[in-house]
Design a protein around this motif. Structure first.
Motif, PDB file in Angstrom:
ATOM      1  N   LYS A 170       0.731   9.816  -6.062  1.00 62.87           N
ATOM      2  CA  LYS A 170       1.865  10.437  -5.832  1.00 62.87           C
ATOM      3  C   LYS A 170       2.316  11.026  -6.610  1.00 62.87           C
ATOM      4  CE  LYS A 170       3.627  13.561  -1.971  1.00 62.87           C
ATOM      5  NZ  LYS A 170       4.233  13.485  -0.554  1.00 62.87           N
ATOM      6  N   ARG A 212       1.206  -1.137  -0.042  1.00 62.87           N
ATOM      7  CA  ARG A 212      -0.237  -0.227   0.638  1.00 62.87           C
ATOM      8  C   ARG A 212       1.044   1.174  -0.266  1.00 62.87           C
ATOM      9  NH1 ARG A 212      -5.215   0.679  -1.438  1.00 62.87           N
ATOM     10  NH2 ARG A 212      -6.532  -0.938  -1.192  1.00 62.87           N
ATOM     11  N   ALA A 257      -9.164   8.921  -1.448  1.00 68.74           N
ATOM     12  CA  ALA A 257      -8.403   8.891  -0.569  1.00 68.74           C
ATOM     13  C   ALA A 257      -8.768   8.903   0.667  1.00 68.74           C
ATOM     14  CB  ALA A 257      -6.778   9.154  -0.471  1.00 68.74           C
ATOM     15  N   ALA A 268      -5.642   3.550   2.141  1.00 73.77           N
ATOM     16  CA  ALA A 268      -5.269   4.647   0.757  1.00 73.77           C
ATOM     17  C   ALA A 268      -4.269   5.581   2.185  1.00 73.77           C
ATOM     18  CB  ALA A 268      -5.833   5.455   0.405  1.00 73.77           C
ATOM     19  N   GLN A 269      -4.078   5.316   3.942  1.00 72.90           N
ATOM     20  CA  GLN A 269      -3.209   6.301   4.222  1.00 72.90           C
ATOM     21  C   GLN A 269      -2.677   5.890   5.068  1.00 72.90           C
ATOM     22  OE1 GLN A 269      -5.346   8.923   4.440  1.00 72.90           O
ATOM     23  NE2 GLN A 269      -6.506   7.645   3.183  1.00 72.90           N
ATOM     24  N   TYR A 329       2.333   1.249  -3.308  1.00 75.43           N
ATOM     25  CA  TYR A 329       1.337   1.963  -4.198  1.00 75.43           C
ATOM     26  C   TYR A 329       0.742   3.385  -3.847  1.00 75.43           C
ATOM     27  CZ  TYR A 329      -3.541   2.898  -5.897  1.00 75.43           C
ATOM     28  OH  TYR A 329      -4.822   3.213  -7.222  1.00 75.43           O
ATOM     29  N   ASN A 330       0.612   3.672  -2.819  1.00 76.32           N
ATOM     30  CA  ASN A 330       0.416   5.564  -2.425  1.00 76.32           C
ATOM     31  C   ASN A 330       1.076   6.889  -3.075  1.00 76.32           C
ATOM     32  OD1 ASN A 330      -2.286   4.206  -1.080  1.00 76.32           O
ATOM     33  ND2 ASN A 330      -0.910   4.350   0.677  1.00 76.32           N
ATOM     34  N   SER A 388       1.651   5.611 -10.403  1.00 73.00           N
ATOM     35  CA  SER A 388       0.337   4.339 -10.480  1.00 73.00           C
ATOM     36  C   SER A 388      -0.030   2.826 -11.825  1.00 73.00           C
ATOM     37  CB  SER A 388      -0.475   4.460 -10.087  1.00 73.00           C
ATOM     38  OG  SER A 388      -1.671   6.032 -10.671  1.00 73.00           O
TER      39      SER A 388
END
Length: 878
Positions: free
Chosen positions: A128, A120, A349, A355-356, A123-124, A132
């Motif tokens: 950013k 994650r 998000a 997503a955090q 991916y995040n 992705s």
């Protein structure tokens, strides 16, 4: 009047907003509304796609659809034992076969949870940075590999959880639950059970092989783990295998794909082909005339993604020709978007807790601690004669010898990420003993040869057109064509890249090439060897003549060329290299070959108080469809399970010193070591133990950790114990059907302490097709705290039907202090006591079943020493 105007404005505003929801030109659609169900959103999205757009979404690299604000996405990612192939530094856990040796579902669940967190974070970070849509950045992981490791010669067996269906199923389930999380709406990450099914080598034949297995073997051995993950663990995806099954490619199999997976098991998740498997339909299996026919048939059978090729692009043609309907394609596309929606990719998000996930979780302290824990748990003590181990810490000198002693590649296994720090066995021992103990190290041999290339620093002899160094030209294609992205001088050729990592400028490490050119001036007349090592392809030229050609794709490893030199003469050296996908790397080294004198080496280390030989094999020799030019290996598989003879000869010389020799074996598969089993006093199997392997090895050798790992595969005595590699029948294979005596059995492993079993409790009135509770008391009777792996086996031998000699149906890893006892309870499920008939059906029959519970498989010795408790379960009709 003012209130009327306010009301009028509100009405206008509401009307405008409502209108915007349905106006396509404003890109505001129902599928973007998080309050709707995922099914409704997916149906809306797919209804807006053209046929061409739908087909494009069925490739692993799905392109963006700008008019609908659908971002690009690459489904291809790996998380076998930690996030793999990402350009970022990540935690690397022990190879899968090593994690299986822990016999610990809790540890594996935690490992998968930590890996999903790191995935994650990757991916995040990719989102950013606008990356992705790149490969190895997504959240769909093509793991776990739950194929049955039926034959130790298979090079990819290291990726599995071993040879037993029950162990594989339970560990696979723990992995899926850990990776996918427990959120009621969102997946943490998407797991994928592979390779479905009846797939376990040989690697060189996998694109043409037709696996034949009886219905009995299919349901008794090859399918139970897949059934557990699909039906009970609710795995998100399944990958179908390259090979054919009963004359149909697995991705187009009536039996596997339609009858079992989609109909019997009611699987609604997505299916991806193994990469390039659809091409195999018409290029290798020859079951289909062309790409359109193959693609249509694969989709009709439920294969939603074509990985690695663009065969599925022909689906547009297939629809026009009536080979498949657009509605059938819709089914696949909806499955794919359902997974992406479940991953939260189309929601803000702030709505998706995963997503955090911050970047700080990468290689965080809990993750690093857990990889060390699992490395320790995975180590199997195979022999400890006269308590040679643990070693005393007040040694004056210790010798560390062997090809794996300082081999960072071996501890990482395959399908791996790259951590910030790797601890080899040598480093682990050095860290353990500190400066007060002299540590002597010699590599001594390669894995198969007693002659080593001793490297020399020749960088000062490189120059080109008056400039020191090597001219490096990097091209943004695989053909070395066009204008280089950059040309620069480098001091050496020594590169390793993860796929997607920046090579130069903004050029990423896939589908690129490079040329390295320099003039080498000889310092003396004689001979020097140049070694080139690369992945994927490379060529080496001297004065314009090609001396090494390893251009055909696949992991070629290292090759060398001996140059006859004349002092003062200059030689033009050129290395040409390309990389397609996966990890990348190219190295040019120079030196001279030197044969190791084993007697002289033994004489140099005879002053040591103990000798640790770290050998075995390596993922440089065994793995996926790889080019290996070494005796005993072929295409990633092994042609012999014997430990390479050069290592045995060296250990004979070391033993002759009279000093205790400890053999630390690294491997991803079973090794036959008959001389070592008889003559070396202590043998430790450390697998490919991940980034902290060396620390774990040292902890076990010096007694700071009490080993309790168990073998997830049978270690046979010789090649003669093995049936034909191509034969998929289970007769005389694995501990469940092997009639011979192994060197070390499945489930075997020693400890520095001892355990006893008693008070076995089996219900007197058990019924067929019901849950049965069995309990036993386990006591640590030794002088050291430690883990014990409690194993429950069932044996049901009746002449009227076929059954395994015995089968694992329960295991628990527990910790017991010295003198402590614990009651361990197992719940046998109805299917655990059922029988598989010849037609593959499951039947619940009354009768007697032998129940054995102990720290290993039962035998006369374990029964006599109370290391096994045994009784009879009598099942009656309902």
């Amino acid at each position: 009047m003012k209130n009327f105007l306010k009301l009028f404005l509100v009405v206008i505003l509401i009307s405008t907003v409502s209108f915007n929801v349905i106006r396509e030109e404003d890109n505001d659609y129902p599928f973007q509304n998080p309050s709707l169900s995922i099914e409704a959103r997916v149906n809306d999205l797919v209804s807006r796609l053209t046929l061409e757009e739908k087909v494009a979404q069925m490739l692993n690299s799905a392109p963006a659809i700008p008019r609908l604000n659908i971002p690009s996405y690459d489904w291809w990612n790996e998380v076998l034992h930690g996030v793999a192939r990402t350009p970022y530094k990540v935690t690397v856990f022990p190879q899968a076969i090593g994690m299986a040796a822990t016999f610990d579902t809790t540890s594996l669940h935690q490992m998968a949870d930590y890996s999903a967190l790191e995935g994650r974070a990757v991916y995040n970070k990719a989102v950013k940075e606008g990356k992705s849509g790149q490969r190895y950045m997504g959240l769909t992981y093509w793991t776990p590999n739950i194929n049955i490791f039926r034959d130790p010669r298979w090079g990819r067996g290291q990726e599995t959880y071993g040879e037993d269906p029950y162990l594989t199923a339970m560990l696979g389930r723990a992995f899926v639950h850990g990776l996918q999380g427990n959120d009621p709406k969102y997946l943490k990450a998407a797991a994928c059970a592979k390779h479905y099914a009846v797939h376990s080598g040989p690697e060189p034949l996998r694109h043409v092989f037709d696996a034949q297995a009886s219905d009995y073997d299919l349901w008794d051995t090859y399918l139970p783990a897949f059934e557990e993950l699909v039906v009970n663990a609710k795995v998100a995806g399944v990958m179908c295998a390259y090979n054919a099954f009963r004359k149909q490619p697995c991705c187009g199999s009536d039996v596997l794909m339609q009858d079992i997976l989609r109909n019997q098991w009611q699987f609604t998740g997505y299916v991806t082909s193994d990469c390039w498997a659809i091409d195999d339909f018409f290029k290798n299996h020859k079951t289909h005339p062309d790409a359109a026919s193959a693609s249509a048939d694969a989709v009709i059978h439920g294969t939603d993604i074509d990985c690695g090729t663009d065969a599925y692009k022909s689906l547009v043609q297939a629809v026009k020709e009536g080979k498949i309907t657009e509605r059938q394609i819709d089914v696949s596309v909806k499955r794919l978007f359902t997974i992406r929606f479940r991953l939260g990719m189309f929601d803000p998000a702030t709505m998706v807790k995963y997503a955090q996930t911050p970047e700080s979780v990468l290689e965080s302290e809990p993750h690093r601690a857990h990889t060390l824990k699992m490395a320790r748990q995975s180590i199997v003590l195979l022999k400890n004669q006269k308590n040679v181990l643990p070693l005393k810490k007040n040694l004056k000198e210790i010798a560390v010898i062997g090809p794996n002693a300082d081999n960072a590649i071996a501890v990482l296994g395959n399908y791996n990420g790259i951590p910030s720090k790797i601890v080899t066995a040598l480093q682990g021992i050095k860290d353990k003993v500190g400066d007060k103990v002299k540590v002597v190290y010699e590599r001594a041999t390669t894995f198969t040869k007693d002659t080593l290339l001793v490297y020399a620093d020749v960088t000062k002899q490189y120059s080109l057109e008056g400039q020191p160094g090597i001219r490096a030209e990097y091209f943004n294609n695989k053909e070395l064509s066009g204008t280089p992205v950059i040309t620069r001088m480098e001091t050496s050729v020594d590169h390793d890249w993860q796929e997607g990592e920046i090579v130069v400028s903004d050029m990423k490490a896939y589908n690129f090439s490079a040329r390295y050119t320099t003039d080498f001036t000889a310092n003396e007349t004689g001979e020097i060897a140049f070694e080139v090592e690369g992945d994927d392809g490379y060529r080496f030229l001297v004065d314009g003549k090609e001396q090494i050609n390893a251009w055909t794709r696949n992991r070629w490893g290292a090759r060398n060329y001996k140059l006859q030199t004349e002092k003062g003469k200059t030689y033009r050296l050129v290395v040409e290299y390309y990389q397609a996908e996966g990890k990348a790397g190219i190295k040019l080294r120079a030196g001279n070959f030197k044969k190791t004198d084993f007697k002289a080496l033994a004489n140099r280390v005879k002053s040591a108080d103990a000798i640790v030989f770290v050998g075995g094999i390596s993922p440089q020799l065994e793995g996926e469809e790889m080019k290996v030019n070494e005796p005993g290996f072929n295409g990633g598989d092994r042609t012999s399970i014997l430990l390479p003879s050069v290592q045995t000869e060296l250990m004979k010389a070391l033993k002759a010193t009279g000093k205790p020799v400890i053999f630390v074996m690294m491997t991803g598969s079973a090794i036959a070591a008959p001389w070592e089993a008889e003559n070396i006093p202590a043998i430790v199997n450390a697998w490919y133990g991940g980034q902290s392997a060396g620390t774990a090895i040292a902890d076990v050798l010096f007694g700071d950790y009490n080993p309790a790992g168990r073998l997830p595969v049978t270690f046979y005595k010789s090649d003669k114990d093995l049936p034909d590699f191509n034969d998929y029948t289970m007769d005389n294979r694995t501990y469940r059907y092997f009639k011979g005596t192994p060197q070390w059995a499945f489930g075997y492993g020693l400890s520095y302490t001892t355990f006893q079993y008693d008070q076995l409790n089996i219900p007197a009135n058990a019924k067929v097709n019901s849950t049965v509770t069995v309990s036993v008391r386990v006591t640590n009777t030794g002088k050291m705290d430690g883990d014990e792996v409690v194993q429950l086996y069932l044996s049901r031998q009746q002449p009227s039907f076929k059954a395994p000699l015995r089968a694992l149906k329960g295991f628990k890893r527990i910790f017991l202090k010295q003198g402590e006892s614990k009651l361990v309870t197992f719940e046998l499920r109805p299917q655990d006591t059922a029988v598989i008939l010849e037609d593959g059906t499951e039947k619940y029959l009354p009768g007697a079943i032998t129940v054995s519970v102990g720290g290993s498989q039962p035998d006369a010795a374990t029964r006599a020493s109370k290391k096994t408790a045994e009784g009879v379960l009598q099942l009656a009709e309902q």
